[in-house]
Design a protein around this motif. Structure first.
Motif, PDB file in Angstrom:
ATOM      1  N   UNK A   1      47.000  40.208  38.143  1.00  0.00           N
ATOM      2  CA  UNK A   1      45.718  39.541  38.393  1.00  0.00           C
ATOM      3  C   UNK A   1      44.829  40.421  39.269  1.00  0.00           C
ATOM      4  N   UNK A   2      45.415  41.048  40.291  1.00  0.00           N
ATOM      5  CA  UNK A   2      44.620  41.878  41.210  1.00  0.00           C
ATOM      6  C   UNK A   2      44.018  43.088  40.501  1.00  0.00           C
ATOM      7  N   UNK A   3      44.660  43.535  39.416  1.00  0.00           N
ATOM      8  CA  UNK A   3      44.176  44.720  38.708  1.00  0.00           C
ATOM      9  C   UNK A   3      43.295  44.352  37.515  1.00  0.00           C
ATOM     10  N   UNK A   4      43.730  43.390  36.731  1.00  0.00           N
ATOM     11  CA  UNK A   4      43.006  43.061  35.498  1.00  0.00           C
ATOM     12  C   UNK A   4      41.905  42.031  35.703  1.00  0.00           C
ATOM     13  N   UNK A   5      42.003  41.234  36.759  1.00  0.00           N
ATOM     14  CA  UNK A   5      41.011  40.173  36.951  1.00  0.00           C
ATOM     15  C   UNK A   5      40.295  40.297  38.287  1.00  0.00           C
ATOM     16  N   UNK A   6      40.258  41.513  38.811  1.00  0.00           N
ATOM     17  CA  UNK A   6      39.676  41.703  40.145  1.00  0.00           C
ATOM     18  C   UNK A   6      38.181  41.379  40.165  1.00  0.00           C
ATOM     19  N   UNK A   7      37.480  41.716  39.084  1.00  0.00           N
ATOM     20  CA  UNK A   7      36.022  41.544  39.108  1.00  0.00           C
ATOM     21  C   UNK A   7      35.554  40.248  38.446  1.00  0.00           C
ATOM     22  N   UNK A   8      36.344  39.720  37.548  1.00  0.00           N
ATOM     23  CA  UNK A   8      35.940  38.487  36.882  1.00  0.00           C
ATOM     24  C   UNK A   8      37.186  37.725  36.443  1.00  0.00           C
ATOM     25  N   UNK A   9      36.967  36.516  36.027  1.00  0.00           N
ATOM     26  CA  UNK A   9      38.101  35.683  35.618  1.00  0.00           C
ATOM     27  C   UNK A   9      38.457  36.018  34.171  1.00  0.00           C
TER      28      UNK A   9
END
Length: 265
Positions: free
Chosen positions: A135-143
């Motif tokens: 989550x911290x890598x793939x969804x860091x900027x948006x959901x």
């Protein structure tokens, strides 16, 4: 879904399969770097790391297209056993010994994301922590609903399992979690974590490596029968279609009634 999966069959693993696997992986690398400047790949264990090392550590032909840019890679694990990272059953240990430790210095080193050893006794917490990493890598900027790996490199067991997703296991029905835990793996060690089937199917490209005569019966089942289509590897074929490429040798595809290719275009 588009077209069917791609089945490649090669006479010799070292001379034919490995160079074609190299071309395939580097094509995905170059497309990913053009898209977003990083190459995010998840790998399994078994015999895959050795074959991957043969492919990627071979001398380059000197062209930019044929050069692994390891410093721009992010390596994750499609599944992992809940054992110390230096344990002989650890997928990370296999990948480290066969590939990572042997990468020449001038090619750079990937960023690698192993499991957190402090949660080895609690597979559920281990899976939750690995999902938080994703989550911290793939969804860091948006959901995002699912992480988008540029490439998954997987194996296929003689029972048709892939990652640590086993035939008829309840985990195959999980729709929401990214990373799952299993405490009753039919293959030891029993405690593991694995990417969920929706995450696997969401990847940009999926490459299976399956070699040796011991794989021909399960490949025949997966590619030819309805029952095989419901095995974990068959579900990947069915759900991801032409995004899937199988890299096999002639022994593994002997008698398999499915169109096969002789080289990566």
């Amino acid at each position: 879904m588009g077209g069917p999966p791609n089945l490649y069959s090669f006479q010799d693993v070292d001379k034919d399969l490995a160079p074609n696997l190299r071309k395939y992986v580097l094509e995905q690398q170059n497309e990913a770097l053009a898209r977003h400047g990083v190459f995010r790949v998840a790998v399994s264990g078994g015999s895959l790391p050795k074959t991957l090392a043969k492919a990627l550590l071979a001398p380059s032909n000197g062209s930019k297209d044929d050069t692994p840019e390891f410093s721009k890679w992010e390596v994750f694990y499609a599944d992992e056993r809940c054992v110390p990272l230096d344990h002989e059953d650890s997928n990370h240990n296999l990948v480290k010994q066969d590939l990572l430790d042997r990468i020449p210095q001038e090619l750079g080193q990937p960023k690698v994301y192993p499991i957190d050893e402090q949660y080895l006794d609690d597979p559920k917490e281990c899976a939750d922590q690995y999902e938080k990493t994703l989550v911290s890598i793939f969804a860091a900027r948006d959901s995002v609903k699912l992480p988008l790996f540029d490439l998954l490199l997987l194996g296929c067991g003689p029972d048709g399992h892939t990652c640590s997703l086993f035939p008829d296991h309840p985990l195959l029905r999980e729709q929401d979690a990214w990373v799952l835990s299993i405490s009753d793996s039919p293959k030891p060690p029993p405690k593991r974590i694995t990417l969920s089937l929706p995450v696997v199917l969401h990847a940009a490209k999926i490459g299976f490596v399956a070699t040796g005569g011991g794989k021909k019966d399960i490949l025949k089942k997966i590619f030819e029968t309805e029952q095989g289509g419901n095995l974990p590897s068959g579900l990947v074929n069915r759900g991801a279609g032409e995004k899937v490429s199988w890299f096999c040798d002639a022994s593994a595809t002997e008698g398999v009634n499915f169109p096969r290719r002789g080289s990566v275009m």
